[in-house]
Enzyme design. Structure first.
Site, short mmCIF file in Angstrom:
data_model
loop_
_atom_site.label_atom_id
_atom_site.label_comp_id
_atom_site.label_asym_id
_atom_site.label_seq_id
_atom_site.Cartn_x
_atom_site.Cartn_y
_atom_site.Cartn_z
N ASN A 129 28.50 -6.64 1.42
CA ASN A 129 27.69 -7.60 0.67
C ASN A 129 28.35 -8.97 0.86
OD1 ASN A 129 26.33 -9.16 -1.19
ND2 ASN A 129 27.18 -8.12 -3.00
N TRP A 130 27.76 -9.76 1.73
CA TRP A 130 28.40 -11.05 2.06
C TRP A 130 28.19 -12.10 0.98
CZ3 TRP A 130 26.87 -11.71 7.96
CH2 TRP A 130 27.63 -10.80 8.72
N HIS B 1 22.41 -6.66 -8.77
CA HIS B 1 23.85 -6.94 -8.69
C HIS B 1 24.28 -7.68 -9.96
CE1 HIS B 1 27.66 -8.64 -7.41
NE2 HIS B 1 27.70 -7.69 -6.51
N GLY C 4 35.53 -8.88 -7.37
CA GLY C 4 36.15 -10.13 -6.94
C GLY C 4 37.42 -10.48 -7.69
N GLY D 176 32.51 -6.51 -1.07
CA GLY D 176 32.26 -7.95 -1.06
C GLY D 176 33.28 -8.66 -0.21
N GLY D 177 34.33 -9.18 -0.85
CA GLY D 177 35.34 -10.00 -0.17
C GLY D 177 35.86 -9.41 1.13
P1 PGA Z 1 34.22 -7.48 -4.18
O1 PGA Z 1 32.62 -7.51 -4.45
O2 PGA Z 1 34.46 -6.40 -3.15
O3 PGA Z 1 34.53 -8.85 -3.65
O4 PGA Z 1 34.87 -7.18 -5.47
C1 PGA Z 1 31.89 -6.31 -4.53
C2 PGA Z 1 30.46 -6.61 -4.90
O5 PGA Z 1 30.23 -7.52 -5.70
O6 PGA Z 1 29.52 -5.97 -4.39
#
Ligand code: PGA
Length: 253
Positions: A9-10, A94, A172, A233-234
């Site tokens: 998920n960018w 989300h 995050g 995400g990250g």
């Molecule tokens: P993260 O994000 O890996 O940066 O914690 C995950 C997400 O929000 O899908």
């Protein structure tokens, strides 16, 4: 046997040239047998990313969708538009959409229904805040999110469903749920789905974990019996870390 789904998920990252460069580099790392890989870029990059992925097994998904097919809804993107770019999946509900854009369970329910109507597989995100977890109310809260999101969809409408369990406090933040805790919630989600639909369907649908997944913690999370992949995400923004997470999933198969 559920095929693990590793999805990047960018969020609001990467221009079109950056996205295409990423894809070209990621393609060089393949194949990863036994794992399904999905990229969810921002809307402008969907078509170029799908084009760059043509002929590969890597899938494309969107991060959001509106529920109408077309019309005067400035700024929105419809399911047929996503399908026409080559999308197979769409992330719905989300926590950032719920938190920053005020998305409600009712809106999420409409989006899910529209996704199914157009053959898109939704990745429905659920997850509790730290406050809810500390109150010991995690699963009641998630059950309410599931109930709200799925209120408009009957069994006959659902082809494939993915649920992403993403504790809000882990997104995050660099804090990850303990694998056993993530397993417990994922198992509860599957039981809820079995009760609402059927055990057979619940056993085919995948439940991902999301929230600060990295190459270091992925294997332990993915080893849990009810965790069938990760929403990343990250760590999905760099080819090296994303590929390492895919590799961890391939080892678990
Ligand atoms: P993260 O994000 O890996 O940066 O914690 C995950 C997400 O929000 O899908």
């Amino acid at each position: 046997m559920r095929v693990p789904l590793i999805a990047g998920n960018w969020k609001m990252n990467k221009t079109v040239p950056e996205a295409v460069t990423f894809v070209e580099e990621l393609k060089r790392q393949f194949p990863f047998p036994g794992v399904e890989v999905l990229l969810c870029p921002p809307f402008p990059a969907l078509w170029p990313v799908a084009q760059a992925l043509a002929g590969t097994e890597i899938k494309v998904g969107a991060q959001n969708v509106y529920w109408e097919d077309a019309g005067a809804f400035t700024g929105e993107v419809s399911p047929p538009m996503l399908v026409a770019t080559g999308c197979r999946y769409v992330i719905i509900g989300h926590s950032e959409r719920r938190q920053y854009f005020g998305e409600t369970d009712e809106q999420i329910a409409r989006k899910l229904k529209a996704a199914f109507r157009h053959g898109l597989t939704p990745i429905l995100c659920v997850g509790e805040s730290l406050e809810i977890r500390e109150q010991g109310a995690t699963f009641d809260f998630i059950a309410r999110q599931l109930e709200g999101a799925l209120s408009r969809v009957g069994e006959e409408e659902i082809s494939d469903l993915v649920v992403a369990y993403e504790p809000v406090w882990a997104i995050g933040t660099g804090r990850t749920a303990q694998p056993e805790d993530a397993q417990e919630v994922s198992q509860n989600i599957r039981e809820w789905l079995a009760h609402r639909y059927s055990l057979t369907l619940a056993n085919t649908w995948r439940i991902q974990y999301g929230g600060s997944v990295t190459p270091d913690n992925a294997a332990d999370l993915l080893a849990q019996p009810d965790i069938d992949g990760a929403l990343v995400g990250g760590a999905s923004l760099q080819v090296s870390s994303f590929a390492a997470i895919i590799k961890a999933a391939a080892k678990e198969v």
